[in-house]
Design a protein around this motif. Sequence first.
Motif, PDB file in Angstrom:
ATOM      1  N   PHE A  96      36.076  44.843  46.584  1.00 33.91           N
ATOM      2  CA  PHE A  96      37.114  45.735  47.113  1.00 33.91           C
ATOM      3  C   PHE A  96      36.535  47.150  47.100  1.00 33.91           C
ATOM      4  CE2 PHE A  96      41.945  46.821  46.386  1.00 33.91           C
ATOM      5  CZ  PHE A  96      41.965  47.530  47.560  1.00 33.91           C
ATOM      6  N   SER A  97      35.931  47.552  48.224  1.00 35.52           N
ATOM      7  CA  SER A  97      35.264  48.851  48.267  1.00 35.52           C
ATOM      8  C   SER A  97      36.262  49.999  48.136  1.00 35.52           C
ATOM      9  CB  SER A  97      34.451  48.994  49.556  1.00 35.52           C
ATOM     10  OG  SER A  97      35.296  49.050  50.694  1.00 35.52           O
ATOM     11  N   GLY A  98      37.459  49.831  48.695  1.00 32.72           N
ATOM     12  CA  GLY A  98      38.451  50.901  48.646  1.00 32.72           C
ATOM     13  C   GLY A  98      38.891  51.220  47.230  1.00 32.72           C
ATOM     14  N   ASP A 112      28.808  52.692  37.116  1.00 31.20           N
ATOM     15  CA  ASP A 112      29.943  52.353  37.975  1.00 31.20           C
ATOM     16  C   ASP A 112      30.030  50.844  38.150  1.00 31.20           C
ATOM     17  OD1 ASP A 112      30.671  55.028  38.366  1.00 31.20           O
ATOM     18  OD2 ASP A 112      29.287  55.246  40.058  1.00 31.20           O
ATOM     19  N   GLN A 113      31.239  50.383  38.419  1.00 31.47           N
ATOM     20  CA  GLN A 113      31.466  48.945  38.565  1.00 31.47           C
ATOM     21  C   GLN A 113      32.016  48.622  39.953  1.00 31.47           C
ATOM     22  OE1 GLN A 113      33.839  48.448  34.769  1.00 31.47           O
ATOM     23  NE2 GLN A 113      32.215  46.966  34.347  1.00 31.47           N
ATOM     24  N   LEU A 114      31.716  47.426  40.421  1.00 31.10           N
ATOM     25  CA  LEU A 114      32.213  46.930  41.700  1.00 31.10           C
ATOM     26  C   LEU A 114      33.401  46.027  41.404  1.00 31.10           C
ATOM     27  CD1 LEU A 114      29.277  47.902  42.271  1.00 31.10           C
ATOM     28  CD2 LEU A 114      29.161  46.121  44.032  1.00 31.10           C
ATOM     29  N   TRP A 115      34.569  46.408  41.918  1.00 35.71           N
ATOM     30  CA  TRP A 115      35.824  45.739  41.587  1.00 35.71           C
ATOM     31  C   TRP A 115      36.206  44.745  42.675  1.00 35.71           C
ATOM     32  CZ3 TRP A 115      38.453  46.640  37.004  1.00 35.71           C
ATOM     33  CH2 TRP A 115      37.902  47.640  36.198  1.00 35.71           C
ATOM     34  N   SER A 116      36.915  43.696  42.266  1.00 31.76           N
ATOM     35  CA  SER A 116      37.359  42.689  43.224  1.00 31.76           C
ATOM     36  C   SER A 116      38.728  43.045  43.773  1.00 31.76           C
ATOM     37  CB  SER A 116      37.380  41.299  42.592  1.00 31.76           C
ATOM     38  OG  SER A 116      38.329  41.209  41.540  1.00 31.76           O
ATOM     39  N   CYS A 117      39.092  42.372  44.862  1.00 37.23           N
ATOM     40  CA  CYS A 117      40.325  42.674  45.597  1.00 37.23           C
ATOM     41  C   CYS A 117      41.558  42.181  44.846  1.00 37.23           C
ATOM     42  CB  CYS A 117      40.259  42.036  46.987  1.00 37.23           C
ATOM     43  SG  CYS A 117      40.152  40.225  46.965  1.00 37.23           S
ATOM     44  N   LEU A 118      42.716  42.631  45.320  1.00 38.64           N
ATOM     45  CA  LEU A 118      43.982  42.133  44.797  1.00 38.64           C
ATOM     46  C   LEU A 118      44.197  40.697  45.241  1.00 38.64           C
ATOM     47  CD1 LEU A 118      46.224  45.241  45.610  1.00 38.64           C
ATOM     48  CD2 LEU A 118      44.756  44.860  43.620  1.00 38.64           C
ATOM     49  N   PRO A 119      44.813  39.849  44.415  1.00 34.92           N
ATOM     50  CA  PRO A 119      45.457  40.146  43.131  1.00 34.92           C
ATOM     51  C   PRO A 119      44.542  39.975  41.919  1.00 34.92           C
ATOM     52  CG  PRO A 119      45.946  37.894  43.748  1.00 34.92           C
ATOM     53  CD  PRO A 119      45.075  38.460  44.852  1.00 34.92           C
ATOM     54  N   LEU A 121      41.539  41.875  40.940  1.00 36.39           N
ATOM     55  CA  LEU A 121      41.200  43.195  40.417  1.00 36.39           C
ATOM     56  C   LEU A 121      40.546  43.161  39.027  1.00 36.39           C
ATOM     57  CD1 LEU A 121      41.193  46.099  41.379  1.00 36.39           C
ATOM     58  CD2 LEU A 121      43.290  46.466  40.074  1.00 36.39           C
ATOM     59  N   ARG A 122      39.280  42.831  39.022  1.00 34.33           N
ATOM     60  CA  ARG A 122      38.476  42.870  37.807  1.00 34.33           C
ATOM     61  C   ARG A 122      37.057  43.270  38.196  1.00 34.33           C
ATOM     62  NH1 ARG A 122      37.169  36.480  36.404  1.00 34.33           N
ATOM     63  NH2 ARG A 122      37.093  35.738  38.573  1.00 34.33           N
ATOM     64  N   PRO A 123      36.269  43.767  37.261  1.00 30.63           N
ATOM     65  CA  PRO A 123      34.888  44.121  37.606  1.00 30.63           C
ATOM     66  C   PRO A 123      34.073  42.879  37.929  1.00 30.63           C
ATOM     67  CG  PRO A 123      35.291  44.425  35.256  1.00 30.63           C
ATOM     68  CD  PRO A 123      36.610  44.124  35.885  1.00 30.63           C
ATOM     69  N   THR A 273      31.958  39.820  27.136  1.00 32.82           N
ATOM     70  CA  THR A 273      32.591  38.598  27.639  1.00 32.82           C
ATOM     71  C   THR A 273      32.915  38.811  29.110  1.00 32.82           C
ATOM     72  OG1 THR A 273      34.792  39.362  26.956  1.00 32.82           O
ATOM     73  CG2 THR A 273      33.597  37.907  25.421  1.00 32.82           C
ATOM     74  N   SER A 274      32.851  37.740  29.880  1.00 32.61           N
ATOM     75  CA  SER A 274      33.169  37.836  31.297  1.00 32.61           C
ATOM     76  C   SER A 274      34.644  38.184  31.461  1.00 32.61           C
ATOM     77  CB  SER A 274      32.860  36.505  31.991  1.00 32.61           C
ATOM     78  OG  SER A 274      33.059  36.612  33.390  1.00 32.61           O
ATOM     79  N   PRO A 275      34.981  39.191  32.272  1.00 35.48           N
ATOM     80  CA  PRO A 275      36.376  39.641  32.361  1.00 35.48           C
ATOM     81  C   PRO A 275      37.272  38.614  33.051  1.00 35.48           C
ATOM     82  CG  PRO A 275      35.028  40.759  33.987  1.00 35.48           C
ATOM     83  CD  PRO A 275      34.084  39.985  33.134  1.00 35.48           C
ATOM     84  N   PRO A 276      38.491  38.448  32.560  1.00 36.09           N
ATOM     85  CA  PRO A 276      39.451  37.564  33.234  1.00 36.09           C
ATOM     86  C   PRO A 276      40.028  38.255  34.461  1.00 36.09           C
ATOM     87  CG  PRO A 276      40.518  38.622  31.389  1.00 36.09           C
ATOM     88  CD  PRO A 276      39.069  39.063  31.349  1.00 36.09           C
ATOM     89  N   ARG A 277      40.700  37.480  35.284  1.00 39.62           N
ATOM     90  CA  ARG A 277      41.422  38.074  36.400  1.00 39.62           C
ATOM     91  C   ARG A 277      42.537  38.969  35.884  1.00 39.62           C
ATOM     92  NH1 ARG A 277      41.737  32.764  40.458  1.00 39.62           N
ATOM     93  NH2 ARG A 277      39.603  32.973  41.251  1.00 39.62           N
ATOM     94  N   ASN A 278      42.966  39.904  36.717  1.00 39.83           N
ATOM     95  CA  ASN A 278      43.963  40.899  36.322  1.00 39.83           C
ATOM     96  C   ASN A 278      45.218  40.230  35.778  1.00 39.83           C
ATOM     97  OD1 ASN A 278      46.317  42.939  37.047  1.00 39.83           O
ATOM     98  ND2 ASN A 278      44.417  44.099  36.912  1.00 39.83           N
ATOM     99  N   GLY A 279      45.791  40.841  34.727  1.00 40.73           N
ATOM    100  CA  GLY A 279      46.913  40.226  34.040  1.00 40.73           C
ATOM    101  C   GLY A 279      48.286  40.536  34.607  1.00 40.73           C
TER     102      GLY A 279
END
Length: 286
Positions: A96-98, A112-119, A121-123, A273-279
Motif C-alpha cells: 500500500f504505497s499511499g 522505513d517500512q512497506l505497509w500492506s493494504c486494508l484491511p 495493514l501491517r509491515p 516476530t512476524s507481525p499479525p494482520r491488523n487487529g
Amino acid sequence: MKKARNEVTQPQDAGERRRIPPVICYPVDTLPRPDLVAYQTAREGWRKVDEVVVPPREARCFSVPAGFFFRIVSIEGPQVGDLNLWAAQDLDERFFSGKTRALHGTHLSTGDQLWSCLPYLRPMATITYDTLDWYGFDEFGGSVHDVIGTRCDPYTHKLLSGHEYHHCCHSNLTRALADRVGRPREAVEVAVHDVLNVFMCTGFTRDTGQYFMKASPVRPGDYLEFFAEIDLLGALSACPGGDCSSEHSSDAAACHPLLVEIYEPKAAPAGWTSPPRNGYSRRHGD
C-alpha cells in the motif's frame, strides 16, 4: 508552464491563511518501530540462498520467506526498478504505497517500512540498508526511492501518445505475475499495484506541483536492502525508462538489468516476530 487557474480576488486575510503552520497528518510517535540494531546484527554470517536477474524492460518474480533479507542491486548501469509485493499466500494483501507515504514520507530509506493494504495493514518489509542514503533531497526537491508515482502503464501511454507499448512496468509486472501463479494476464492484472520506485529520483515542481523525474544517481554496486516481515512474493520491473533521465515507456532509453539477491540469516533478529494482520474488528460502527 503554469496551470490555468480561475480568476479570483484574494481575500484580505490571504497571507494570514497561508501562514497557518502545517500539522502532520499521521504522527508516528506511537508506531511500533523496528529494531535496526537487531536486524543489522542478524546480517552477520548470513548466506545467499537465491538470486534473480531482471532483464532490461522486463520483470521477474521472486519469493522471500519471513525472516530473510533481500537486496535489489544495480549491476551494469544506472537503472530504476518498480517493486510490487504481495503476501505469499494471498494476492489480496499487497503493498500500500499511499499509506506507506502517509506514515513515512514521499521517499523511503533505512528504517522505513512497506505497509500492506486494508484491511490487513501491517509491515511487509523493512528497509535495512540503502547505499543511496547520502543523496537526501536535492535543490529541485528530488530524492530517491519514491512512493509518490504509480508505475508507467500502457493505458496512460495510449492516452498521451495514441500508441500501444507493451513493456511499461505495469505490463511487465502483469506478465511476470501471470507466469509465476499460472493464471491468465487479464485475471492477475488487478493485483498489480502502485509501486516503490527503487533508485528513481523524483519530486514535485515547486511552481506547478507536477511530478518530475531526473537522472537517477544509482551506479553499479548500489543496492536497497530489505528484511521480510512476512512471507513475500515480489515482482520487480527494470523500467523501460532506464535511469529516467529523459523519458519512459519507450525503447529509446538505455536500459540495464537489475539483480535481486535473497539472504538467509543464521538466526532471526533478537526479539523479532512476524507481525499479525491488523487487529481492527472490521465492525465499521453500529
